[in-house]
Design a protein around this motif. Structure first.
Motif, PDB file in Angstrom:
ATOM      1  N   LEU A 182      -1.006  43.075  56.156  1.00 22.59           N
ATOM      2  CA  LEU A 182       0.288  42.442  55.879  1.00 22.59           C
ATOM      3  C   LEU A 182       1.094  43.288  54.910  1.00 22.59           C
ATOM      4  N   CYS A 183       0.408  43.741  53.825  1.00 23.83           N
ATOM      5  CA  CYS A 183       1.131  44.542  52.830  1.00 23.83           C
ATOM      6  C   CYS A 183       1.618  45.849  53.439  1.00 23.83           C
ATOM      7  N   ASN A 184       0.757  46.482  54.229  1.00 23.94           N
ATOM      8  CA  ASN A 184       1.139  47.774  54.798  1.00 23.94           C
ATOM      9  C   ASN A 184       2.286  47.646  55.774  1.00 23.94           C
ATOM     10  N   SER A 185       2.334  46.532  56.522  1.00 19.95           N
ATOM     11  CA  SER A 185       3.382  46.445  57.526  1.00 19.95           C
ATOM     12  C   SER A 185       4.731  46.210  56.875  1.00 19.95           C
ATOM     13  N   TYR A 186       4.766  45.858  55.577  1.00 22.53           N
ATOM     14  CA  TYR A 186       6.050  45.823  54.865  1.00 22.53           C
ATOM     15  C   TYR A 186       6.182  47.014  53.918  1.00 22.53           C
ATOM     16  N   ASP A 187       5.415  48.062  54.219  1.00 18.73           N
ATOM     17  CA  ASP A 187       5.493  49.316  53.456  1.00 18.73           C
ATOM     18  C   ASP A 187       5.196  49.155  51.974  1.00 18.73           C
ATOM     19  N   LEU A 188       4.287  48.244  51.671  1.00 18.12           N
ATOM     20  CA  LEU A 188       3.849  48.098  50.290  1.00 18.12           C
ATOM     21  C   LEU A 188       2.560  48.893  50.171  1.00 18.12           C
ATOM     22  N   ILE A 189       2.667  50.148  49.725  1.00 22.55           N
ATOM     23  CA  ILE A 189       1.523  51.045  49.844  1.00 22.55           C
ATOM     24  C   ILE A 189       0.489  50.784  48.755  1.00 22.55           C
ATOM     25  N   GLY A 190       0.920  50.597  47.519  1.00 24.82           N
ATOM     26  CA  GLY A 190      -0.029  50.477  46.422  1.00 24.82           C
ATOM     27  C   GLY A 190      -0.625  49.092  46.282  1.00 24.82           C
ATOM     28  N   SER A 191      -1.216  48.552  47.341  1.00 28.65           N
ATOM     29  CA  SER A 191      -1.754  47.197  47.256  1.00 28.65           C
ATOM     30  C   SER A 191      -3.272  47.243  47.381  1.00 28.65           C
ATOM     31  N   GLU A 192      -3.929  46.435  46.552  1.00 29.06           N
ATOM     32  CA  GLU A 192      -5.387  46.346  46.610  1.00 29.06           C
ATOM     33  C   GLU A 192      -5.748  44.882  46.672  1.00 29.06           C
ATOM     34  N   SER A 193      -6.865  44.581  47.346  1.00 28.87           N
ATOM     35  CA  SER A 193      -7.303  43.187  47.355  1.00 28.87           C
ATOM     36  C   SER A 193      -8.802  43.132  47.129  1.00 28.87           C
ATOM     37  N   PHE A 194      -9.239  42.079  46.477  1.00 28.80           N
ATOM     38  CA  PHE A 194     -10.670  41.844  46.309  1.00 28.80           C
ATOM     39  C   PHE A 194     -10.928  40.400  46.663  1.00 28.80           C
ATOM     40  N   VAL A 195     -11.805  40.182  47.634  1.00 25.72           N
ATOM     41  CA  VAL A 195     -12.021  38.825  48.143  1.00 25.72           C
ATOM     42  C   VAL A 195     -13.511  38.522  48.152  1.00 25.72           C
ATOM     43  N   THR A 196     -13.890  37.358  47.665  1.00 20.08           N
ATOM     44  CA  THR A 196     -15.241  36.836  47.879  1.00 20.08           C
ATOM     45  C   THR A 196     -15.053  35.453  48.501  1.00 20.08           C
ATOM     46  N   PRO A 197     -16.112  34.798  48.960  1.00 19.91           N
ATOM     47  CA  PRO A 197     -15.893  33.506  49.605  1.00 19.91           C
ATOM     48  C   PRO A 197     -15.211  32.458  48.723  1.00 19.91           C
ATOM     49  N   THR A 198     -15.129  32.671  47.416  1.00 26.09           N
ATOM     50  CA  THR A 198     -14.501  31.648  46.586  1.00 26.09           C
ATOM     51  C   THR A 198     -13.221  32.107  45.910  1.00 26.09           C
ATOM     52  N   ILE A 199     -12.837  33.353  46.085  1.00 25.26           N
ATOM     53  CA  ILE A 199     -11.644  33.805  45.360  1.00 25.26           C
ATOM     54  C   ILE A 199     -10.894  34.890  46.143  1.00 25.26           C
ATOM     55  N   VAL A 200      -9.567  34.891  45.989  1.00 18.14           N
ATOM     56  CA  VAL A 200      -8.741  35.958  46.569  1.00 18.14           C
ATOM     57  C   VAL A 200      -7.970  36.599  45.430  1.00 18.14           C
ATOM     58  N   ILE A 201      -8.109  37.904  45.250  1.00 21.55           N
ATOM     59  CA  ILE A 201      -7.328  38.606  44.234  1.00 21.55           C
ATOM     60  C   ILE A 201      -6.509  39.680  44.941  1.00 21.55           C
ATOM     61  N   VAL A 202      -5.196  39.633  44.772  1.00 21.87           N
ATOM     62  CA  VAL A 202      -4.331  40.659  45.365  1.00 21.87           C
ATOM     63  C   VAL A 202      -3.506  41.255  44.255  1.00 21.87           C
ATOM     64  N   SER A 203      -3.360  42.559  44.275  1.00 17.81           N
ATOM     65  CA  SER A 203      -2.515  43.184  43.280  1.00 17.81           C
ATOM     66  C   SER A 203      -1.733  44.303  43.952  1.00 17.81           C
ATOM     67  N   ALA A 204      -0.465  44.463  43.545  1.00 12.55           N
ATOM     68  CA  ALA A 204       0.360  45.491  44.176  1.00 12.55           C
ATOM     69  C   ALA A 204       1.355  46.011  43.159  1.00 12.55           C
ATOM     70  N   SER A 205       1.808  47.239  43.388  1.00 13.61           N
ATOM     71  CA  SER A 205       2.831  47.757  42.498  1.00 13.61           C
ATOM     72  C   SER A 205       3.921  48.419  43.332  1.00 13.61           C
ATOM     73  N   SER A 206       5.148  48.359  42.836  1.00 14.53           N
ATOM     74  CA  SER A 206       6.264  48.925  43.591  1.00 14.53           C
ATOM     75  C   SER A 206       6.545  50.340  43.099  1.00 14.53           C
ATOM     76  N   ASN A 207       7.558  50.952  43.668  1.00 12.19           N
ATOM     77  CA  ASN A 207       7.896  52.319  43.285  1.00 12.19           C
ATOM     78  C   ASN A 207       8.435  52.390  41.868  1.00 12.19           C
ATOM     79  N   PHE A 208       8.944  51.259  41.364  1.00 12.81           N
ATOM     80  CA  PHE A 208       9.552  51.267  40.025  1.00 12.81           C
ATOM     81  C   PHE A 208       8.546  50.830  38.976  1.00 12.81           C
ATOM     82  N   SER A 209       7.251  51.163  39.196  1.00 11.10           N
ATOM     83  CA  SER A 209       6.140  50.829  38.305  1.00 11.10           C
ATOM     84  C   SER A 209       6.183  49.390  37.835  1.00 11.10           C
TER      85      SER A 209
END
Lengths: 150, 255
Positions: B34-61
């Protein structure tokens, strides 16, 4: 007898896919997957008389069917795998283990418990082998397409 | 580009997948896609069965991260299939952010099958499996009755969001109790076939499958969590039906 059991297994798998909230045409293909697994299981248990080996063969068949169908029907593999392994899940062995434990036959219950775990582990390994090989094939395919043809 | 909104959408999609019985790696893959298809390149996710963590940064830091906690899980594979199709086709179909938000809301509100239908399905499944394991027609009828009634009871229990293990202990207890009563009244002959047939409804097939698939994908934490869940569900079912047997043995002495 064989045909009767096959039909019953397919009906049961069909009902299980309703319990998992699968909709549309996928339901019929999951029921077919349960049937295919059962055919492999019952034929191989008749031929080799060793149930863990039979479970392994049937799990491999279930894995191949599910991975192929997921690619053909563009649906998650889980949908097909869950229903296809229903005929293999060691419900009977689990029950016997429980019964022996309650009656206080420790050695019987331990050996049956290990047998139950072995069946569950065998299902896992069968699916594991197939999924890994399909993934490897996909990766190789990607690499071949990426490298410019000489 | 509104990274706030994109990350929210992605985290939401991950939450829906986890809450409805999807694998962990699928949730991560969907978020990243999803992030890549909107050209959000610097996105990372960490998922376990009980939690979703998503973090992303834009070009303007500018950095944003979201945590979503998963508190209860149910099984609705239709939602997983629909989200999977959605996330694979964003680029082809050119969805706008609004369109994706409404589509996710629609998928999230997909209703499970009707209760009557579910009860019917579980009784047919239990009856058929009893026949396959070698029961006769009487066994099949008793097992179908036990399976349907058990499903009805478990539906009301799970609507209180009761603990999974408690629900399974109750299910095992109930199915065994009905089977024992019916066999002692001579309504059915093979006790073991009846009980196995109706207990198959509680077997942790989804947890086993997800444990395998997460382990293969390299999500070892999630794989171990799902394997432990599968093991504990099996233990809970056995404990539930063991309690009934123990009580039955001590009151009536033997089967």
């Amino acid at each position: 007898m064989f045909v009767r059991n096959l039909v019953l297994i397919m009906v049961a798998t069909f009902c299980f896919s309703i319990l998992f909230n699968i909709r549309g045409k996928n339901i019929f293909f999951t029921a077919l997957g349960g049937g295919i697994t059962w055919i492999f299981y019952s034929t191989s248990i008749n031929l080799i008389q060793a149930d863990i080996y039979a479970v392994f063969i049937a799990a491999i068949a279930a894995g191949i069917y599910s991975e192929t169908m997921a690619r053909v029907l563009k649906a998650p593999v889980t949908v097909f795998v869950i229903c296809a392994i229903i005929p293999l899940v060691p419900g009977g062995a689990m029950y016997q283990t429980m019964l022996q434990t309650v009656q206080g036959n420790v050695s019987q219950s331990v050996s049956l418990g290990i047998h139950t775990l072995a069946i569950a582990g065998t299902i896992a390994i069968g699916i594991f082998v197939i999924t890994s090989s399909f993934r490897l094939a996909a990766l190789i395919n990607k690499k071949i397409k990426k490298t410019p043809s000489v | 580009m509104d990274i706030n909104r994109i990350v929210h959408i992605a985290a939401n999609a991950g939450r829906i997948i986890l809450e409805n019985g999807g694998e962990t790696y699928r949730a991560e893959e969907t978020i990243n896609r999803l992030c890549n298809s909107y050209d959000l390149i610097g996105s990372e996710s960490f998922v376990t069965p009980t939690i979703v963590i998503v973090s992303a940064s834009s070009n303007f830091s500018q950095t944003i991260s979201i945590i979503k906690r998963i508190n209860y899980r149910e099984i609705n594979l239709e939602k997983i299939a629909q989200i999977n199709n959605l996330s694979r086709n964003i680029k082809n179909l050119g969805y706008s952010l609004e369109a994706i938000e409404t589509e996710l809301a629609r998928i999230d509100s997909v209703k499970p099958y009707d209760l009557k239908f579910m009860v019917l399905a579980s009784s047919i499944a239990a009856g058929c499996l009893t026949m396959v394991f070698g029961g006769n027609v009487n066994d099949m009828i008793v097992s179908a009755f036990a399976g349907g009634l058990m499903k009805l009871l478990l539906y009301y229990l799970s609507s209180f969001k009761a603990n999974d293990f408690f629900i399974n202990i109750f299910g095992g207890f109930f199915a065994t109790l009905i089977a024992l009563i019916c066999v002692s009244l001579n309504l059915a002959t093979n006790l073991d076939k009846v009980i196995i047939g109706s207990l198959m409804l509680l077997v942790p097939g989804l947890a086993i499958t997800n444990a395998i698939r997460d382990t293969i994908a390299g999500d070892l934490i999630s794989g171990i969590m799902m394997a432990v869940e599968a093991f504990l569900i099996a233990i809970a079912v056995a404990v539930g039906s063991g309690i009934v047997f123990k009580i039955w043995f001590s009151f009536f002495g033997g089967l």
